[in-house]
Motif scaffolding. Structure first.
Motif, PDB file in Angstrom:
ATOM      1  N   VAL A   1       3.747 -15.070 -14.804  1.00  0.00           N
ATOM      2  CA  VAL A   1       2.799 -14.939 -15.911  1.00  0.00           C
ATOM      3  C   VAL A   1       1.364 -15.035 -15.387  1.00  0.00           C
ATOM      4  O   VAL A   1       0.499 -14.234 -15.765  1.00  0.00           O
ATOM      5  CB  VAL A   1       3.063 -16.021 -16.984  1.00  0.00           C
ATOM      6  CG1 VAL A   1       1.935 -16.095 -17.994  1.00  0.00           C
ATOM      7  CG2 VAL A   1       4.388 -15.762 -17.683  1.00  0.00           C
ATOM      8  N   LEU A   2       1.105 -15.995 -14.511  1.00  0.00           N
ATOM      9  CA  LEU A   2      -0.245 -16.148 -13.958  1.00  0.00           C
ATOM     10  C   LEU A   2      -0.652 -14.942 -13.124  1.00  0.00           C
ATOM     11  O   LEU A   2      -1.805 -14.498 -13.184  1.00  0.00           O
ATOM     12  CB  LEU A   2      -0.336 -17.442 -13.147  1.00  0.00           C
ATOM     13  CG  LEU A   2      -0.225 -18.734 -13.963  1.00  0.00           C
ATOM     14  CD1 LEU A   2      -0.139 -19.946 -13.045  1.00  0.00           C
ATOM     15  CD2 LEU A   2      -1.385 -18.876 -14.936  1.00  0.00           C
ATOM     16  N   THR A   3       0.283 -14.392 -12.364  1.00  0.00           N
ATOM     17  CA  THR A   3      -0.015 -13.180 -11.578  1.00  0.00           C
ATOM     18  C   THR A   3      -0.363 -12.027 -12.506  1.00  0.00           C
ATOM     19  O   THR A   3      -1.329 -11.283 -12.263  1.00  0.00           O
ATOM     20  CB  THR A   3       1.179 -12.810 -10.677  1.00  0.00           C
ATOM     21  OG1 THR A   3       1.448 -13.904  -9.792  1.00  0.00           O
ATOM     22  CG2 THR A   3       0.894 -11.554  -9.873  1.00  0.00           C
ATOM     23  N   ALA A   4       0.408 -11.872 -13.588  1.00  0.00           N
ATOM     24  CA  ALA A   4       0.121 -10.806 -14.559  1.00  0.00           C
ATOM     25  C   ALA A   4      -1.258 -10.993 -15.178  1.00  0.00           C
ATOM     26  O   ALA A   4      -2.006 -10.021 -15.369  1.00  0.00           O
ATOM     27  CB  ALA A   4       1.194 -10.781 -15.638  1.00  0.00           C
ATOM     28  N   LEU A   5      -1.630 -12.253 -15.474  1.00  0.00           N
ATOM     29  CA  LEU A   5      -2.956 -12.511 -16.038  1.00  0.00           C
ATOM     30  C   LEU A   5      -4.061 -12.200 -15.031  1.00  0.00           C
ATOM     31  O   LEU A   5      -5.103 -11.648 -15.403  1.00  0.00           O
ATOM     32  CB  LEU A   5      -3.064 -13.965 -16.513  1.00  0.00           C
ATOM     33  CG  LEU A   5      -2.338 -14.305 -17.810  1.00  0.00           C
ATOM     34  CD1 LEU A   5      -2.436 -15.798 -18.102  1.00  0.00           C
ATOM     35  CD2 LEU A   5      -2.885 -13.504 -18.972  1.00  0.00           C
ATOM     36  N   VAL A   6      -3.854 -12.551 -13.761  1.00  0.00           N
ATOM     37  CA  VAL A   6      -4.858 -12.228 -12.736  1.00  0.00           C
ATOM     38  C   VAL A   6      -5.078 -10.719 -12.694  1.00  0.00           C
ATOM     39  O   VAL A   6      -6.221 -10.238 -12.685  1.00  0.00           O
ATOM     40  CB  VAL A   6      -4.439 -12.758 -11.345  1.00  0.00           C
ATOM     41  CG1 VAL A   6      -5.327 -12.169 -10.250  1.00  0.00           C
ATOM     42  CG2 VAL A   6      -4.512 -14.276 -11.297  1.00  0.00           C
ATOM     43  N   VAL A   7      -3.992  -9.965 -12.681  1.00  0.00           N
ATOM     44  CA  VAL A   7      -4.094  -8.501 -12.622  1.00  0.00           C
ATOM     45  C   VAL A   7      -4.793  -7.965 -13.878  1.00  0.00           C
ATOM     46  O   VAL A   7      -5.716  -7.145 -13.782  1.00  0.00           O
ATOM     47  CB  VAL A   7      -2.702  -7.852 -12.444  1.00  0.00           C
ATOM     48  CG1 VAL A   7      -2.765  -6.345 -12.612  1.00  0.00           C
ATOM     49  CG2 VAL A   7      -2.119  -8.229 -11.085  1.00  0.00           C
ATOM     50  N   ALA A   8      -4.373  -8.440 -15.052  1.00  0.00           N
ATOM     51  CA  ALA A   8      -4.980  -7.960 -16.303  1.00  0.00           C
ATOM     52  C   ALA A   8      -6.465  -8.298 -16.366  1.00  0.00           C
ATOM     53  O   ALA A   8      -7.290  -7.447 -16.732  1.00  0.00           O
ATOM     54  CB  ALA A   8      -4.244  -8.563 -17.500  1.00  0.00           C
ATOM     55  N   PHE A   9      -6.823  -9.536 -16.000  1.00  0.00           N
ATOM     56  CA  PHE A   9      -8.230  -9.921 -16.039  1.00  0.00           C
ATOM     57  C   PHE A   9      -9.048  -9.167 -14.994  1.00  0.00           C
ATOM     58  O   PHE A   9     -10.209  -8.829 -15.227  1.00  0.00           O
ATOM     59  CB  PHE A   9      -8.386 -11.430 -15.853  1.00  0.00           C
ATOM     60  CG  PHE A   9      -7.881 -12.252 -17.005  1.00  0.00           C
ATOM     61  CD1 PHE A   9      -7.575 -11.693 -18.233  1.00  0.00           C
ATOM     62  CD2 PHE A   9      -7.703 -13.616 -16.869  1.00  0.00           C
ATOM     63  CE1 PHE A   9      -7.108 -12.453 -19.300  1.00  0.00           C
ATOM     64  CE2 PHE A   9      -7.236 -14.399 -17.920  1.00  0.00           C
ATOM     65  CZ  PHE A   9      -6.937 -13.807 -19.135  1.00  0.00           C
ATOM     66  N   ALA A  10      -8.470  -8.908 -13.831  1.00  0.00           N
ATOM     67  CA  ALA A  10      -9.182  -8.144 -12.792  1.00  0.00           C
ATOM     68  C   ALA A  10      -9.459  -6.724 -13.272  1.00  0.00           C
ATOM     69  O   ALA A  10     -10.545  -6.180 -13.033  1.00  0.00           O
ATOM     70  CB  ALA A  10      -8.387  -8.142 -11.496  1.00  0.00           C
ATOM     71  N   ILE A  11      -8.490  -6.119 -13.958  1.00  0.00           N
ATOM     72  CA  ILE A  11      -8.697  -4.768 -14.507  1.00  0.00           C
ATOM     73  C   ILE A  11      -9.792  -4.801 -15.573  1.00  0.00           C
ATOM     74  O   ILE A  11     -10.687  -3.945 -15.584  1.00  0.00           O
ATOM     75  CB  ILE A  11      -7.371  -4.208 -15.074  1.00  0.00           C
ATOM     76  CG1 ILE A  11      -6.398  -3.913 -13.932  1.00  0.00           C
ATOM     77  CG2 ILE A  11      -7.619  -2.950 -15.916  1.00  0.00           C
ATOM     78  CD1 ILE A  11      -4.973  -3.616 -14.387  1.00  0.00           C
ATOM     79  N   LEU A  12      -9.723  -5.798 -16.447  1.00  0.00           N
ATOM     80  CA  LEU A  12     -10.754  -5.938 -17.479  1.00  0.00           C
ATOM     81  C   LEU A  12     -12.122  -6.204 -16.853  1.00  0.00           C
ATOM     82  O   LEU A  12     -13.140  -5.677 -17.311  1.00  0.00           O
ATOM     83  CB  LEU A  12     -10.372  -7.055 -18.452  1.00  0.00           C
ATOM     84  CG  LEU A  12     -11.283  -7.269 -19.657  1.00  0.00           C
ATOM     85  CD1 LEU A  12     -11.425  -6.000 -20.482  1.00  0.00           C
ATOM     86  CD2 LEU A  12     -10.743  -8.398 -20.521  1.00  0.00           C
ATOM     87  N   LEU A  13     -12.148  -6.993 -15.785  1.00  0.00           N
ATOM     88  CA  LEU A  13     -13.400  -7.265 -15.083  1.00  0.00           C
ATOM     89  C   LEU A  13     -13.995  -5.981 -14.506  1.00  0.00           C
ATOM     90  O   LEU A  13     -15.201  -5.736 -14.627  1.00  0.00           O
ATOM     91  CB  LEU A  13     -13.171  -8.294 -13.973  1.00  0.00           C
ATOM     92  CG  LEU A  13     -14.376  -8.658 -13.108  1.00  0.00           C
ATOM     93  CD1 LEU A  13     -15.494  -9.248 -13.945  1.00  0.00           C
ATOM     94  CD2 LEU A  13     -13.948  -9.639 -12.017  1.00  0.00           C
ATOM     95  N   ALA A  14     -13.153  -5.146 -13.910  1.00  0.00           N
ATOM     96  CA  ALA A  14     -13.636  -3.869 -13.359  1.00  0.00           C
ATOM     97  C   ALA A  14     -14.183  -2.981 -14.477  1.00  0.00           C
ATOM     98  O   ALA A  14     -15.239  -2.337 -14.317  1.00  0.00           O
ATOM     99  CB  ALA A  14     -12.511  -3.165 -12.608  1.00  0.00           C
ATOM    100  N   GLU A  15     -13.492  -2.970 -15.611  1.00  0.00           N
ATOM    101  CA  GLU A  15     -13.957  -2.171 -16.745  1.00  0.00           C
ATOM    102  C   GLU A  15     -15.294  -2.692 -17.260  1.00  0.00           C
ATOM    103  O   GLU A  15     -16.222  -1.916 -17.518  1.00  0.00           O
ATOM    104  CB  GLU A  15     -12.924  -2.199 -17.867  1.00  0.00           C
ATOM    105  CG  GLU A  15     -13.371  -1.431 -19.093  1.00  0.00           C
ATOM    106  CD  GLU A  15     -12.495  -1.676 -20.310  1.00  0.00           C
ATOM    107  OE1 GLU A  15     -12.647  -0.905 -21.274  1.00  0.00           O
ATOM    108  OE2 GLU A  15     -11.701  -2.638 -20.313  1.00  0.00           O
TER     109      GLU A  15
END
Length: 194
Positions: free
Chosen positions: A73-87
């Motif tokens: 779950v934490l890995t998925a959140l890191v990936v999701a937040f990183a994508i949102l951060l790039a956006e």
């Protein structure tokens, strides 16, 4: 980490109560209609809510929390937040959002990455994360909480520098931010205190 969390019941339940309060504040903030300039706040609030729910699950049910599932779950959140951060960074470069929107999601990305680091080795034969970097991260999150609390009463300019989501120094965005700082620091200390 489970033993540390269960052994320090007063601290554990105090942190649980703080996360429940933060989650309720965020739910109220998300339920309010927001004008276009504040839509970036909804992304940060949603990130706070997700992180509050994950932390509550790990704190309320520490023995039942599967370490592999938690890391997933934490890995998925890191990936999701990183994508949102790039956006958000791309939107900021186009002038569509202010730097505060980028900073807020960047903070969440770092916080969830720190939680993932705290889970490193949990449930495995080795001792877990290295104590010195883990303690340094815990101190940084603790210092951030103090810095954010120190901006109360110093006007919107200082508050926006420290926590850009919300212009007023007593905004309801401040409470979830401080709770997340304290909760992340607690989780990091628990990781080295087991």
């Amino acid at each position: 980490m489970v033993e540390f969390v269960e052994h320090h019941a007063f601290v554990r339940w105090s942190v649980v109560a703080a996360f429940i309060l933060a989650a309720l504040i965020v739910v109220v903030r998300l339920a309010r209609p927001s004008p276009p300039p504040h839509r970036a706040d909804a992304g940060a609030d949603s990130a706070h809510l997700l992180m509050c729910l994950v932390m509550l699950a790990m704190l309320v049910f520490p023995a039942a929390t599967d370490p592999h599932a938690a890391r997933g779950v934490l890995t998925a959140l890191v990936v999701a937040f990183a994508i949102l951060l790039a956006e958000r960074a791309a939107q900021w470069r186009r002038g569509a959002v202010d730097p505060g929107a980028v900073f807020a999601i960047g903070y969440h990305t770092v916080a969830v990455a720190a939680m993932l680091y705290a889970m490193a080795g949990h449930g495995a034969e080795h001792a877990g994360p290295a104590p010195v970097p883990t303690l340094v991260l815990a101190l940084l999150f603790g210092a951030d909480a103090l810095l954010v609390l120190g901006t109360v009463g110093h006007g919107p300019r200082w508050h926006r520098f420290v926590h850009p989501v919300g212009a007023h120094p007593l905004t309801s965005a401040l409470v979830p931010h401080v709770v997340m700082d304290i909760g992340t620091a607690f989780m990091l200390i628990a990781a080295i205190g087991r």
